[in-house]
Design an enzyme around this catalytic site. Structure first.
Site, short mmCIF file in Angstrom:
data_model
loop_
_atom_site.label_atom_id
_atom_site.label_comp_id
_atom_site.label_asym_id
_atom_site.label_seq_id
_atom_site.Cartn_x
_atom_site.Cartn_y
_atom_site.Cartn_z
NE ARG A 165 39.67 39.11 35.16
CZ ARG A 165 40.44 38.18 35.74
NH1 ARG A 165 40.50 38.10 37.07
NH2 ARG A 165 41.14 37.33 35.02
CG ASP A 448 46.04 34.49 34.58
OD1 ASP A 448 46.86 34.39 35.51
OD2 ASP A 448 44.81 34.52 34.79
#
Length: 528
Positions: A165, A448
């Site tokens: 990603r 996160d």
């Protein structure tokens, strides 16, 4: 290390940088920036125009300009690529060496190697993560922890398929300039990966596979597709070898799922329900609209509330109509030493994954190796020996724009307890992020950037909409937030002074008059 014409590398080079900043990688960065740099800035400006229109009372709807794409029953995306047929369990995590080894050994079918929300864009991490991916694909990666514990790939084991990603379109990479202009972090991450580890994956019968984050419009997907074509032509492999799963984690993108699949159809690997960033996007886009779009405490928002249910149902039916995988959202729970907490966490994950499998998802995410088996069991109970359930068309699903925007029916209150929790999570996360750690275990959850964004954005929304806390009757003000910040810091691990930088950043993005579109932007400015 020599640089190619047109490119400048600012700052010192991290260890082994030459292995990924190769001449083909640099040439690809130059080509991508020259082809897409101006378009990227135009698309980012279009995002701001849409936010302004929403603030003025506008709304979102399915696009009339792309009605023909949605109405055409004939098109489908490419068939699933090797290594991406069975995706019943995907594990996510940053690309440090320990996580790389643990993720590949975890038994998950796919590892989302995260250079975005679970990573910090320190130059050392940008380069080091790509080096680790290269080592992993060559099966030469190992690691020894400070306590002497060794980590290595299991010999001859089937490893998870690597899907990288990159950063979103909004992030710059200040260490790389082309023609004197700063390059998009997304293009740097992509070029370094596809020109090194990605080519190794092709040689092993797979391909350069990607997860694409935070898109808000099908024209942003078109930019990615153009990047893939440029890379395949310059590096000499067939179009369609690159495959990308798009995260539907912004509310504008929820109205353009089919268009995003269509733009990437020869390179598409499906869609993912990025639930935490999706909540952040709802708050961000409608933050000035008062109670119509006011969400309660973060912990009170479940995936079964009407607007989230509409979003996931639409994602599954859209994907399967076009022959694409639908991948479920993150289970952020991590195993705990507390038996009671552990039992509750596993039960919540089990129920969440059983719901997703029953709804037609083909797989889902976990944040910790200890949750892989729980997720696998839930999906295998529905899939059996089948690799996926793309043939489950979910023709019963009919989702309207009104249902996607039905935020007001979400039950729950805004409380001081929720405000304190948001402050707690944001401060602990920002302290870790500024220190170079992008995924942090806080209160038995893997936090996160997405969950930190929810925390600070809720506070901004509550403050600027004169919200009164249900449990104490106190109004959310700058003074109250400042007071609670000091009270929360006194309860956190470490010394109070350890949080000074995190406090300054938090107050900048949570209580200022101007709303920062992403907290990582001012945070990145503080990084060397």
């Amino acid at each position: 290390m020599d640089t190619v014409s047109g490119i400048e590398i600012a700052g010192s080079l991290p260890a082994r940088a030459g292995e990924v900043l190769t001449r083909p990688a640099q040439e690809l960065i130059v080509a991508l920036h020259r082809a897409l740099g101006t378009r990227r800035l135009e698309r980012l400006a279009a995002r701001q125009e849409r936010v302004a229109a929403l603030a003025a009372g506008g709304s979102l709807d399915f696009l009339s300009e792309t009605q023909a794409v949605r109405d055409d029953p004939s098109w489908r995306i490419a068939a699933p690529a090797p290594g991406l047929v069975d995706r019943r369990v995907e594990i996510t995590g940053p690309t440090d060496r320990k996580m790389t080894i643990n993720a590949l050994n975890s038994g998950a079918k796919v590892w989302l190697a995260d250079q975005e929300d679970a990573n910090t864009p320190r130059w050392e991490s940008v380069i080091g993560g790509q080096v680790n991916l290269l080592d992993a694909i060559e099966r030469r990666i190992d690691f020894t922890a400070e306590n002497g514990k060794p980590y290595a790939l299991r010999p001859d084991a089937e490893l998870a398929t690597i899907v990288m990603r990159p950063r979103g379109w909004h992030m710059d990479e200040k260490h790389v300039l082309v023609d004197g202009e700063v390059v998009a972090g997304a293009l740097v991450d992509f070029a370094l990966f596809v020109a090194t580890a990605g080519l190794r994956q092709i040689a092993k019968g797979l391909g350069p596979y990607l997860y694409l984050p935070k898109m808000e419009h099908y024209l942003e997907a078109r930019m990615w597709n153009d990047a893939f074509v440029i890379a395949s032509e310059r590096l000499g492999f067939a179009r369609g070898t690159i495959r990308a799963t798009c995260l539907i984690e912004t509310i504008p993108a929820a109205f353009q799922m089919e268009e995003i699949l269509y733009e990437l159809r020869e390179h598409s690997a499906g869609l993912n329900a990025g639930r935490w960033d999706y909540l952040f996007s709802v708050i961000k886009n409608f933050r000035t609209r008062g109670r119509e779009f006011l969400l309660p405490d973060r912990n009170a928002i479940s995936m079964t509330v009407p607007f989230m249910r509409a979003y996931t149902e639409l994602l599954v039916s859209t994907c399967h109509r076009r022959g694409a995988h639908a991948i479920g959202g993150m289970a952020a729970f991590i195993p705990s030493a507390d038996a009671t907490v552990n039992a509750e966490a596993f039960e919540k994950v089990r129920a969440d994954k059983a719901r997703e499998a029953g709804d037609g998802f083909d797989g889902s995410w976990v944040a910790h190796p200890g949750m892989v088996e729980t997720c696998r069991e839930a999906f295998t109970a529905v899939l059996g020996e089948r690799p996926n359930q793309i043939d489950n068309a979910r023709a019963d699903v009919r989702v309207t724009a009104t249902e996607l925007l039905d935020v007001a029916s979400t039950p729950g209150d805004v409380t001081e307890r929720g405000l304190r929790t948001n402050i707690d999570v944001a401060l602990q996360y920002l302290r870790a992020w500024l220190g170079g750690q992008g995924a942090v275990a806080i209160h038995h959850l893997m936090e996160d950037a997405a969950t930190a964004e929810i925390s600070r954005s809720q506070i901004w929304q509550w403050l600027h909409n004169d919200i009164v806390l249900a449990d104490t009757g106190r109004k959310v003000t700058r003074e109250l937030v400042g007071q609670l910040v000091e009270e929360v810091v006194a309860t956190l691990p470490g010394e109070p002074g350890d949080y000074d930088a995190a406090k300054a950043l938090f107050l900048e993005v949570a209580v200022s008059d101007d709303y920062a579109e992403f907290l990582t932007t001012p945070a990145y400015a503080r990084m060397p």
